[in-house]
Design a protein around this motif. Sequence first.
Motif, PDB file in Angstrom:
ATOM      1  N   SER A   1    -102.833-148.475  21.760  1.00 23.53           N
ATOM      2  CA  SER A   1    -102.012-148.521  20.548  1.00 23.53           C
ATOM      3  C   SER A   1    -102.092-147.203  19.788  1.00 23.53           C
ATOM      4  O   SER A   1    -101.142-146.795  19.135  1.00 23.53           O
TER       5      SER A   1
ATOM      6  N   ALA B   1    -103.852-153.214  37.573  1.00 21.56           N
ATOM      7  CA  ALA B   1    -103.202-151.894  37.512  1.00 21.56           C
ATOM      8  C   ALA B   1    -104.232-150.786  37.720  1.00 21.56           C
ATOM      9  O   ALA B   1    -104.015-149.843  38.480  1.00 21.56           O
TER      10      ALA B   1
ATOM     11  N   LEU C   1     -99.427-145.078  21.134  1.00 22.90           N
ATOM     12  CA  LEU C   1     -98.118-145.584  20.713  1.00 22.90           C
ATOM     13  C   LEU C   1     -97.833-145.225  19.257  1.00 22.90           C
ATOM     14  O   LEU C   1     -96.714-144.843  18.896  1.00 22.90           O
ATOM     15  N   PHE C   2     -98.864-145.296  18.412  1.00 21.83           N
ATOM     16  CA  PHE C   2     -98.685-144.975  16.988  1.00 21.83           C
ATOM     17  C   PHE C   2     -98.394-143.481  16.799  1.00 21.83           C
ATOM     18  O   PHE C   2     -97.671-143.095  15.881  1.00 21.83           O
TER      19      PHE C   2
ATOM     20  N   SER D   1    -100.855-155.685  20.377  1.00 24.00           N
ATOM     21  CA  SER D   1    -100.395-155.035  19.147  1.00 24.00           C
ATOM     22  C   SER D   1     -98.993-154.457  19.270  1.00 24.00           C
ATOM     23  O   SER D   1     -98.447-153.879  18.334  1.00 24.00           O
ATOM     24  N   PHE D   2     -98.420-154.649  20.469  1.00 31.90           N
ATOM     25  CA  PHE D   2     -97.095-154.098  20.727  1.00 31.90           C
ATOM     26  C   PHE D   2     -96.048-154.674  19.772  1.00 31.90           C
ATOM     27  O   PHE D   2     -95.398-153.940  19.023  1.00 31.90           O
TER      28      PHE D   2
ATOM     29  N   LEU E   1     -99.001-152.602  35.655  1.00 32.86           N
ATOM     30  CA  LEU E   1     -99.137-151.838  34.417  1.00 32.86           C
ATOM     31  C   LEU E   1     -98.033-152.201  33.431  1.00 32.86           C
ATOM     32  O   LEU E   1     -98.303-152.468  32.254  1.00 32.86           O
TER      33      LEU E   1
ATOM     34  N   GLN F   1     -96.366-154.936  33.241  1.00 29.71           N
ATOM     35  CA  GLN F   1     -96.604-156.281  32.727  1.00 29.71           C
ATOM     36  C   GLN F   1     -97.746-156.280  31.717  1.00 29.71           C
ATOM     37  O   GLN F   1     -97.709-157.002  30.712  1.00 29.71           O
ATOM     38  N   ALA F   2     -98.775-155.475  31.992  1.00 32.34           N
ATOM     39  CA  ALA F   2     -99.902-155.373  31.046  1.00 32.34           C
ATOM     40  C   ALA F   2     -99.401-154.857  29.697  1.00 32.34           C
ATOM     41  O   ALA F   2     -99.753-155.386  28.642  1.00 32.34           O
TER      42      ALA F   2
ATOM     43  N   ASN G   1    -103.381-158.308  34.558  1.00 31.18           N
ATOM     44  CA  ASN G   1    -102.458-157.221  34.898  1.00 31.18           C
ATOM     45  C   ASN G   1    -103.078-155.845  34.737  1.00 31.18           C
ATOM     46  O   ASN G   1    -102.952-154.990  35.602  1.00 31.18           O
ATOM     47  N   LEU G   2    -103.777-155.638  33.614  1.00 32.63           N
ATOM     48  CA  LEU G   2    -104.333-154.315  33.367  1.00 32.63           C
ATOM     49  C   LEU G   2    -105.433-153.991  34.379  1.00 32.63           C
ATOM     50  O   LEU G   2    -105.442-152.908  34.972  1.00 32.63           O
TER      51      LEU G   2
ATOM     52  N   ASN H   1     -97.462-157.367  27.749  1.00 36.16           N
ATOM     53  CA  ASN H   1     -98.319-158.393  27.141  1.00 36.16           C
ATOM     54  C   ASN H   1     -99.312-157.839  26.128  1.00 36.16           C
ATOM     55  O   ASN H   1    -100.152-158.571  25.615  1.00 36.16           O
ATOM     56  N   TYR H   2     -99.237-156.524  25.863  1.00 34.73           N
ATOM     57  CA  TYR H   2    -100.230-155.898  24.997  1.00 34.73           C
ATOM     58  C   TYR H   2    -100.099-156.451  23.574  1.00 34.73           C
ATOM     59  O   TYR H   2     -99.015-156.424  22.991  1.00 34.73           O
TER      60      TYR H   2
ATOM     61  N   PHE I   1     -92.678-152.906  17.564  1.00 34.66           N
ATOM     62  CA  PHE I   1     -92.100-152.402  18.806  1.00 34.66           C
ATOM     63  C   PHE I   1     -91.496-153.585  19.559  1.00 34.66           C
ATOM     64  O   PHE I   1     -92.216-154.389  20.139  1.00 34.66           O
TER      65      PHE I   1
END
Lengths: 215, 215
Positions: A197, A99, A200-201, B105-106, B96, B98-99, A95-96, B102-103, B111
Amino acid sequence: MNRDYADVSMAVIRRLPKYHRYLKDLLDKEIYRISSRELSRMIGFTASQIRQDLNCFGGFGQQGYGYNVEELYNEISKILGLHKSYTTVIIGAGNLGQAIANYPSFMKYGFKLLGLFDVNPKLIGMKIRDIDIFDVDALEEYVIKNNVEIGIICTPKEVAQDIADKLTRANVSGIWNFAPIDIKVPGNVTVENVHLSESLFILSYLLNEKEYLNK
Amino acid sequence: MNRDYADVSMAVIRRLPKYHRYLKDLLDKEIYRISSRELSRMIGFTASQIRQDLNCFGGFGQQGYGYNVEELYNEISKILGLHKSYTTVIIGAGNLGQAIANYPSFMKYGFKLLGLFDVNPKLIGMKIRDIDIFDVDALEEYVIKNNVEIGIICTPKEVAQDIADKLTRANVSGIWNFAPIDIKVPGNVTVENVHLSESLFILSYLLNEKEYLNK
């Protein structure tokens, strides 16, 4: 590059892509002149920060006239190396990787995607935007043969260092790394990491700080 | 938060996720004590930078002992707000989105992804990791009803501001924005942008700078 920007701090350089994006928007709207104050209102940096930043690259701003948007845009493009073109491959066609392959500003600014690479037999042989997905076993040979300059790593972190080693042996100049580790490469290879991440952090920090300050 | 970190500069805060990642790796390897010099070798910041950064959060380092990895990790987690959990939705369930869904550390850091939203009838009704993809028309109602705290925008830039407005009306606290525009929100909403092209342009800059310096 025409001039020596070696003494410009990396903090200033890291703000240039943002100036570049806003100047492009202005040009798209056929706006050719802008004051540091108007730029400040749009971008969110202070006018004095903007004048300081842009002074590093010679005096594009004129008292009472403002900046010539097109000149400034072209100069920043040149500093960022966007007047050139680069050959790239993406490793990891999940996916990434897909993308990134579809990312709109990728092609527009001279980053030419030659191929994607994956280990998954279901993906190998498919195409994304007419670009082939190859077996990752063919990576090194392909990169050497096609003079690929930039490898974009979109693999899981467990294999990212191995891919970086392969890219290094095949003489890429740069690696754009999305795997959540800091890969090690020799000094002649440039790495730019995107650690999602971390961003996100920071969001999480800002949410808590706000909560804390509101108490 | 237990302490007032309001006077710690954002530059220091932005380095914390990196410390956090390396400290986690150390804990995974059952290493519980580390000197600023060893940390420096691993992370690539100077030892003096590390001492300065970490001093902002009280004296975890002891002369001749080094840092207590676990204490430092827990404290940085707390500062970053990672001891809490957050409800999130992703808008844009393409590659993106979907990526990100699936991340790895999410989920690990609290989260919680409740749902994805899209306009594409082919995607609506499907699931990613057992999480539903809903019609974007249901976004506002869903966010209000489920007290969603963070909206993650993975849409094309043309609709990103509209999505941000919907999220704002539905009272999210934060937006993690991947669309390549700076969205505008009221002061009570926190936005963290991931502008992928900015990182690519910095790579391009560094490649050219190197070329220039090698001449």
